[in-house]
Scaffold this motif. Structure first.
Motif, short mmCIF file in Angstrom:
data_model
loop_
_atom_site.label_atom_id
_atom_site.label_comp_id
_atom_site.label_asym_id
_atom_site.label_seq_id
_atom_site.Cartn_x
_atom_site.Cartn_y
_atom_site.Cartn_z
N GLU A 315 0.82 -1.21 0.00
CA GLU A 315 0.00 0.00 0.00
C GLU A 315 0.86 1.26 0.00
N LEU A 316 1.91 1.28 0.81
CA LEU A 316 2.76 2.46 0.87
C LEU A 316 3.48 2.71 -0.45
N ALA A 317 3.87 1.64 -1.12
CA ALA A 317 4.56 1.77 -2.40
C ALA A 317 3.61 1.98 -3.56
N ALA A 318 2.30 1.85 -3.30
CA ALA A 318 1.28 1.93 -4.36
C ALA A 318 1.58 0.94 -5.48
N GLU A 319 1.99 -0.26 -5.08
CA GLU A 319 2.34 -1.31 -6.02
C GLU A 319 1.38 -2.48 -5.84
N PRO A 320 0.67 -2.92 -6.88
CA PRO A 320 -0.23 -4.06 -6.73
C PRO A 320 0.54 -5.33 -6.41
N ALA A 321 -0.01 -6.13 -5.52
CA ALA A 321 0.69 -7.34 -5.09
C ALA A 321 0.63 -8.46 -6.11
N GLY A 322 -0.29 -8.38 -7.05
CA GLY A 322 -0.40 -9.44 -8.05
C GLY A 322 -1.29 -10.57 -7.58
N PRO A 323 -1.47 -11.60 -8.42
CA PRO A 323 -2.41 -12.67 -8.12
C PRO A 323 -1.95 -13.65 -7.06
N GLY A 324 -0.70 -13.62 -6.68
CA GLY A 324 -0.21 -14.52 -5.65
C GLY A 324 0.72 -15.58 -6.18
N PRO A 325 1.54 -16.16 -5.32
CA PRO A 325 2.59 -17.09 -5.77
C PRO A 325 2.05 -18.38 -6.39
N LEU A 326 0.87 -18.86 -5.95
CA LEU A 326 0.36 -20.09 -6.56
C LEU A 326 -0.02 -19.85 -8.01
N SER A 327 -0.58 -18.68 -8.30
CA SER A 327 -0.94 -18.35 -9.68
C SER A 327 0.30 -18.20 -10.55
N ARG A 328 1.40 -17.79 -9.97
CA ARG A 328 2.63 -17.59 -10.73
C ARG A 328 3.39 -18.88 -11.00
N LEU A 329 3.03 -19.97 -10.31
CA LEU A 329 3.82 -21.20 -10.43
C LEU A 329 3.79 -21.79 -11.83
N ALA A 330 2.75 -21.52 -12.59
CA ALA A 330 2.69 -22.04 -13.96
C ALA A 330 3.88 -21.54 -14.78
N ASP A 331 4.30 -20.31 -14.52
CA ASP A 331 5.43 -19.74 -15.26
C ASP A 331 6.75 -20.40 -14.90
N ALA A 332 6.85 -20.89 -13.67
CA ALA A 332 8.11 -21.49 -13.21
C ALA A 332 8.09 -23.01 -13.27
N ALA A 333 6.95 -23.61 -13.64
CA ALA A 333 6.80 -25.07 -13.54
C ALA A 333 7.83 -25.82 -14.36
N GLN A 334 8.09 -25.38 -15.57
CA GLN A 334 9.05 -26.10 -16.41
C GLN A 334 10.44 -26.05 -15.79
N TRP A 335 10.83 -24.88 -15.29
CA TRP A 335 12.14 -24.76 -14.63
C TRP A 335 12.24 -25.74 -13.48
N TYR A 336 11.20 -25.82 -12.67
CA TYR A 336 11.20 -26.75 -11.53
C TYR A 336 11.22 -28.20 -12.01
N ARG A 337 10.42 -28.52 -13.02
CA ARG A 337 10.37 -29.91 -13.49
C ARG A 337 11.73 -30.36 -14.00
N GLU A 338 12.46 -29.48 -14.66
CA GLU A 338 13.75 -29.85 -15.22
C GLU A 338 14.83 -30.03 -14.16
N ARG A 339 14.61 -29.48 -12.96
CA ARG A 339 15.68 -29.46 -11.96
C ARG A 339 15.36 -30.19 -10.67
N VAL A 340 14.13 -30.10 -10.21
CA VAL A 340 13.84 -30.66 -8.89
C VAL A 340 13.95 -32.16 -8.87
N GLY A 341 13.49 -32.82 -9.93
CA GLY A 341 13.52 -34.28 -9.94
C GLY A 341 14.93 -34.86 -9.97
N ARG A 342 15.88 -34.13 -10.57
CA ARG A 342 17.25 -34.66 -10.69
C ARG A 342 18.23 -33.89 -9.81
N GLY A 343 17.73 -33.02 -8.95
CA GLY A 343 18.60 -32.26 -8.08
C GLY A 343 19.07 -30.98 -8.76
N LEU A 344 19.42 -30.00 -7.96
CA LEU A 344 19.82 -28.70 -8.53
C LEU A 344 21.33 -28.62 -8.59
#
Length: 344
Positions: A315-344
């Motif tokens: 509120e102080l920054a007048a910056e919208p918080a966005g839809p939330g981290p769960l909604s954003r996970l679709a954008d990062a899903a491929q990165w996670y799929r490529e790395r989490v299963g085989r270790g980082l």
């Protein structure tokens, strides 16, 4: 004796600034922003938000290694040096109007925790004050509060009780930032491409403790790394000046851990959620009986309530918080799929 400026630091490192010939710091425009941690998980996204979002910010970034894409169309002045080296920090803030300190050490070496999170922060903040910097933004962590459960806590509503060298030294670093008039940011868990702790840790935990953890009811403060970077850039350069002080900077809406695991499973990052539902003492007993890298303390951070109210900073920054981290996970899903299963 005059303090060494950024051009001097670059000459010591034998690299030019801005991809060209090293120059003196005379006449540096007051629009310069000093950034630490520019190649890290959060810092690299903050750098993008500062330079790629039409803000026109000129960034002076202190890094140990200049990245391959170090040009960034001339908008970044790379200074090679170690934050713990007094010579690298001396004169770094000359001619700057903003300092954004995102660098930290989060490993198990207590000596490095002190050197990076405390000593280097003290030195950088002293330079910022000496140079007359107008705004200071300092990244800390909500882990300074220690073990939970914490539900709906406002800033410093409970005393900080850090339980690790990392959180203890980051709390100590906060004190120097606050003396310099900083806006101190305490995020909870940060998700997104580049995350090498939260989701990889979850992968191990769902294998070691294959059940719903106390019904999956724990409420967690989380934020997408892109949204956090956007907020950092706004606090640092936006038209509204956020008053100095400490702020929680997760998304205002907490995330239920059961929902987090379900979304990650839906995106193929984690296995499907198990049908069993174990109470927390049983979960802890199972964790202790199975070897792994994730500690009981880390399990507590994600398996029990750790929710800190964060509406104020957005509120102080007048910056919208966005839809939330769960909604954003679709954008990062491929990165996670490529790395989490085989270790980082």
């Amino acid at each position: 004796m005059t303090a060494a400026g950024p051009a001097d630091a670059a000459r010591r490192a034998r690299i030019p600034l801005n991809g060209g010939t090293a120059r003196s710091d005379e006449g540096t425009d007051e629009g310069t922003l000093v950034l630490t941690g520019a190649t890290g998980f959060i810092g690299s996204r903050a750098l993008g938000a500062l330079t790629d979002g039409g803000r026109g910010t000129r960034v002076r970034a202190l890094v140990r290694t200049v990245p391959d894409d170090g040009g960034r169309a001339g908008s970044v002045e790379w200074v090679r040096g170690d934050l713990t080296d007094p010579d690298a920090v001396r004169g770094l803030c000359e001619g700057a109007r903003v300092v954004v300190h995102l660098a930290s050490y989060i490993g198990g070496d207590e000596r490095l925790c002190e050197a990076v999170n405390v000593d280097a922060t003290r030195a950088l903040m002293a330079e910022a004050r000496r140079a007359g910097v107008r705004r200071v933004v300092h990244l800390s962590t909500a882990a300074v509060y220690g073990a939970g459960p914490h539900r709906g806590i406002t800033v410093d509503e409970i005393p900080a009780q850090p339980v690790s060298a990392v959180s203890r030294t980051r709390l100590a670093g906060e004190a120097y930032a606050r003396e310099a008039g900083a806006v101190v940011l305490r995020p909870g868990l940060v998700l997104g491409a580049g995350d090498r702790w939260t989701v990889p840790g979850l992968r191990e935990l769902v294998e070691r403790v294959p059940a719903e953890w106390d019904g999956g009811r724990a409420l967690l403060s989380m934020v997408d790394v892109g949204d956090l970077a956007r907020l950092i850039a706004t606090v640092a350069t936006g038209p509204r000046r956020v008053p100095p002080g400490v702020y929680h900077v997760s998304h205002p809406d907490p995330v239920r851990v059961g929902d987090l695991l379900a979304v990650l499973a839906r995106h193929g990052v984690l296995p499907p959620r198990p049908e069993a539902d174990w109470p927390w003492p049983v979960c802890l007993e199972r964790l202790r009986s199975t070897p792994g890298l994730v500690s009981e303390r880390q399990f507590d951070l994600i398996g029990r309530d750790h929710w800190y109210r964060a509406e104020e900073i957005w509120e102080l920054a007048a910056e919208p918080a966005g839809p939330g981290p769960l909604s954003r996970l679709a954008d990062a899903a491929q990165w996670y799929r490529e790395r989490v299963g085989r270790g980082l």
